[in-house]
Write an enzyme that holds these catalytic residues in place. Sequence first.
Site, PDB file in Angstrom:
ATOM      1  N   LYS A  43      -1.170   5.171   2.015  1.00 14.12           N
ATOM      2  CA  LYS A  43      -1.113   3.731   1.768  1.00 14.12           C
ATOM      3  C   LYS A  43      -1.340   3.435   0.280  1.00 14.12           C
ATOM      4  O   LYS A  43      -0.689   2.558  -0.295  1.00 14.12           O
ATOM      5  CB  LYS A  43      -2.169   3.021   2.610  1.00 14.12           C
ATOM      6  CG  LYS A  43      -2.395   1.552   2.260  1.00 14.12           C
ATOM      7  CD  LYS A  43      -1.145   0.703   2.390  1.00 14.12           C
ATOM      8  CE  LYS A  43      -1.453  -0.763   2.102  1.00 14.12           C
ATOM      9  NZ  LYS A  43      -0.234  -1.585   1.968  1.00 14.12           N
ATOM     10  N   GLU A  50       4.815   0.412  -5.184  1.00 19.84           N
ATOM     11  CA  GLU A  50       5.024  -1.043  -5.229  1.00 19.84           C
ATOM     12  C   GLU A  50       4.828  -1.580  -6.648  1.00 19.84           C
ATOM     13  O   GLU A  50       5.611  -2.404  -7.129  1.00 19.84           O
ATOM     14  CB  GLU A  50       4.049  -1.710  -4.262  1.00 19.84           C
ATOM     15  CG  GLU A  50       4.070  -3.217  -4.249  1.00 19.84           C
ATOM     16  CD  GLU A  50       2.957  -3.778  -3.367  1.00 19.84           C
ATOM     17  OE1 GLU A  50       2.306  -4.748  -3.795  1.00 19.84           O
ATOM     18  OE2 GLU A  50       2.740  -3.233  -2.263  1.00 19.84           O
TER      19      GLU A  50
END
Length: 343
Positions: A43, A50
């Site tokens: 994650k 991102e």
Amino acid sequence: MPGGSYDAWLAVKDIFQTIAAKVEDGSPCCDYVGEEGSGHFVKMVHNGIEYGDMQLISEAYFIMKTLLKMGNDEIGDTFALWNQGDLDSYLIEITSQIMKKKDDETGKHLIDVILDSAGQKGTGKWTVESSLNLGAPTTLIAEAVFARVLSSLKDDRVMSSKILTGPEIDTNIDKEQALNDIKDAIYASKIISYAQGYTLMQVAAKEYGWKLNFGGIALMWRGGCIIRSKFLGKIKEAYDTNPDLPNLLLDDFFREKINNAQPGWRRIAALSLINGVPIPAITCALTFYDGFRLELLPANLIQAQRDFFGAHTYKRLDKDRKEDFHTNWTGRGGTTSSHSYNV
């Protein structure tokens, strides 16, 4: 992206996959990642990628605005068009909408009244710290983090803008060619970012003894994730074809895409640098690619310097890599510097 006890996963699997985001075929974007804290690690890497994707898109916007003198609506239309092709992704989609949004208070485009100082919660920084500790070069993510830090120096930049100078922007630019080049540069740089993120996960898996399903991770990112994009399925295919793939750049699909995008990628990088437009993520991705594709790099000189001033030794191309060598560079013996030798 759950990790930890597999037995615990089986106990909650149905619940998690029922409430998770789904892709078009109904597959849930939630699956077991691996042992211990691997789910949290994956994650974290997702969030680092991102950061890179957002920086790449912001650089594309800035080139269009400063070099091509495009208005916000036209930029929005361009991103909307790109979202119908290879760049189809959540971030490209919302960027097209952001560019056209008007401010209720002033009637101006909202993008033009938002302070150009980016915040961050820390996951990008954690990704870079982890990559430094593990020796995996996530250079694009690092540049994205530092770009946010630089943006936060707003007062310093306002002062510097009145003192420091740069080149005058060329007004004779082929707009259509430049837009195609920007699109190619985003796509190629995006591949680099994902390749670096996957390298970090591979190194972490080896270091911590995790058995990660790299293709499965890409499938989890297809829906409900900020970085969901069209080519995640191609990452799955790459690892299905070769589960031991050392780097995404060596997969046939991504290698061909990078090769096709290279001319435009290089043109827009050069054009931006010549005209003083900062594009740290795009240029960083390109220099990483060039470094990764070369058999020989100038690190031999760095090793020679380290051995010269600190007797740190070096290895030879024509000898067994297990052997270390030291040269008496000056003929006097000892080292030649009084500085710290831990370099």
